[in-house]
Design a protein around this motif. Structure first.
Motif, PDB file in Angstrom:
ATOM      1  N   ILE A   7       0.840  -1.191   0.000  1.00 39.54           N
ATOM      2  CA  ILE A   7       0.000   0.000   0.000  1.00 39.54           C
ATOM      3  C   ILE A   7       0.877   1.242   0.000  1.00 39.54           C
ATOM      4  N   LEU A   8       0.354   2.320  -0.583  1.00 40.22           N
ATOM      5  CA  LEU A   8       1.041   3.601  -0.579  1.00 40.22           C
ATOM      6  C   LEU A   8       0.545   4.430   0.597  1.00 40.22           C
ATOM      7  N   LEU A  53      -4.338   3.171  -1.681  1.00 39.44           N
ATOM      8  CA  LEU A  53      -3.674   4.373  -1.185  1.00 39.44           C
ATOM      9  C   LEU A  53      -4.243   4.754   0.165  1.00 39.44           C
ATOM     10  N   LEU A  54      -3.355   4.962   1.122  1.00 42.21           N
ATOM     11  CA  LEU A  54      -3.698   5.459   2.449  1.00 42.21           C
ATOM     12  C   LEU A  54      -3.173   6.884   2.517  1.00 42.21           C
ATOM     13  N   ASP A  74     -11.208   2.141  -9.343  1.00 41.62           N
ATOM     14  CA  ASP A  74     -11.105   0.785  -8.826  1.00 41.62           C
ATOM     15  C   ASP A  74     -10.056   0.636  -7.724  1.00 41.62           C
ATOM     16  N   ARG A  75      -9.360   1.699  -7.394  1.00 43.94           N
ATOM     17  CA  ARG A  75      -8.341   1.634  -6.349  1.00 43.94           C
ATOM     18  C   ARG A  75      -8.957   1.925  -4.982  1.00 43.94           C
ATOM     19  N   PRO A  76      -8.712   1.109  -3.986  1.00 44.73           N
ATOM     20  CA  PRO A  76      -9.159   1.455  -2.637  1.00 44.73           C
ATOM     21  C   PRO A  76      -8.463   2.730  -2.160  1.00 44.73           C
ATOM     22  N   VAL A 118      -8.860  -3.210   1.436  1.00 43.56           N
ATOM     23  CA  VAL A 118      -8.113  -3.522   0.215  1.00 43.56           C
ATOM     24  C   VAL A 118      -8.318  -4.952  -0.258  1.00 43.56           C
ATOM     25  N   ARG A 119      -8.960  -5.773   0.560  1.00 43.45           N
ATOM     26  CA  ARG A 119      -9.164  -7.161   0.159  1.00 43.45           C
ATOM     27  C   ARG A 119     -10.155  -7.235  -0.988  1.00 43.45           C
ATOM     28  N   HIS A 120      -9.884  -8.127  -1.921  1.00 43.43           N
ATOM     29  CA  HIS A 120     -10.800  -8.306  -3.045  1.00 43.43           C
ATOM     30  C   HIS A 120     -12.130  -8.851  -2.537  1.00 43.43           C
TER      31      HIS A 120
END
Length: 243
Positions: A7-8, A53-54, A74-76, A118-120
């Protein structure tokens, strides 16, 4: 290491609450790449396969969260607040955050909430169809009459949970537990904000015959309205699901 564990982080890593957060993630086996600017975060979201991204929404550019939601649907996107603020959290959810975590949470909750974010999507079974509406968790897509709808992951999950109980009211607390995986805290507006965003997006689709209705003081239900030539009055059915 799984994608979900990479994760960023965009924010001030020297802040005591941020140091505690990053330490908890490292202890849990996460790989966190700290980025210095929104330009770096945006470039890496486009170029690399990361879990999400956090970000501290006030770091560098307060408008970045809104743009990131538009550019990376589509990015958390998880907002990070060094100190708790329910009003600020609601504002961030309204502009596109999938989750809001803060420095008042214990380490275990911080890691668990991030992992859930972030889990699918792991809801069982194949695509769920309600008339011309198709929700495909495996592909991460929702479509109406074959046209893909621009929903965020969290919006897809809320819509899927409502579609599973189409025609029946789903209490807010149950919807929150089903999608977020936790007991809903008093004053948490995550469900209401995501439903509002969903309603706006569904209303913008030509010919959309599915609406989210409110049962005051209880929750929401998904209903087919009117009739059309696409079989929209049929009950929901999940392809490939075991009977």
């Amino acid at each position: 290491m799984s994608v979900a564990a990479r994760i960023l982080f965009l924010g001030d890593r020297t802040h005591p609450a941020a140091r505690r957060l990053l330490g908890a993630l490292a202890a849990a086996g996460w790989h966190v790449r700290v980025v210095a600017s929104v330009a770096d975060a945006d470039a890496l979201l486009r170029a690399e396969d990361v879990g999400g991204l956090l970000l501290d929404p006030d770091h560098d550019d307060p408008e970045f969260l809104r743009r990131a939601r538009r550019d990376h649907p589509d990015r958390p996107l998880i907002a990070w607040l060094p100190t708790p603020s329910s009003t600020r959290a609601a504002d961030l959810l309204e502009v596109g955050a999938d989750e809001v975590i803060h420095g008042g949470m214990v380490e275990r909750e911080l890691v668990a909430r991030l992992g859930r974010s972030v889990r699918h999507d792991d809801r069982p079974g194949g695509p769920l169809r309600l008339g011309a509406l198709t929700i495909d968790p495996a592909e991460g897509e929702v479509s109406w009459a074959g046209a893909r709808l621009p929903l965020t992951r969290r919006e897809r999950e809320v819509l899927g949970a409502l579609a599973d109980s189409a025609g029946r009211t789903v209490p807010r607390e149950r919807l929150y537990r089903q999608v977020w995986g936790y007991t809903m805290a008093r004053g948490d507006r995550s469900v209401d904000v995501n439903v509002k965003r969903l309603r706006d997006k569904l209303a913008a689709v030509p010919g959309m015959a599915v609406e989210i209705r409110t049962q005051a003081g209880v929750g929401y239900r998904l209903e087919v309205v009117g009739s059309d030539d696409q079989g929209s009055e049929a009950p929901p059915a999940r392809s490939g699901a075991s009977q």
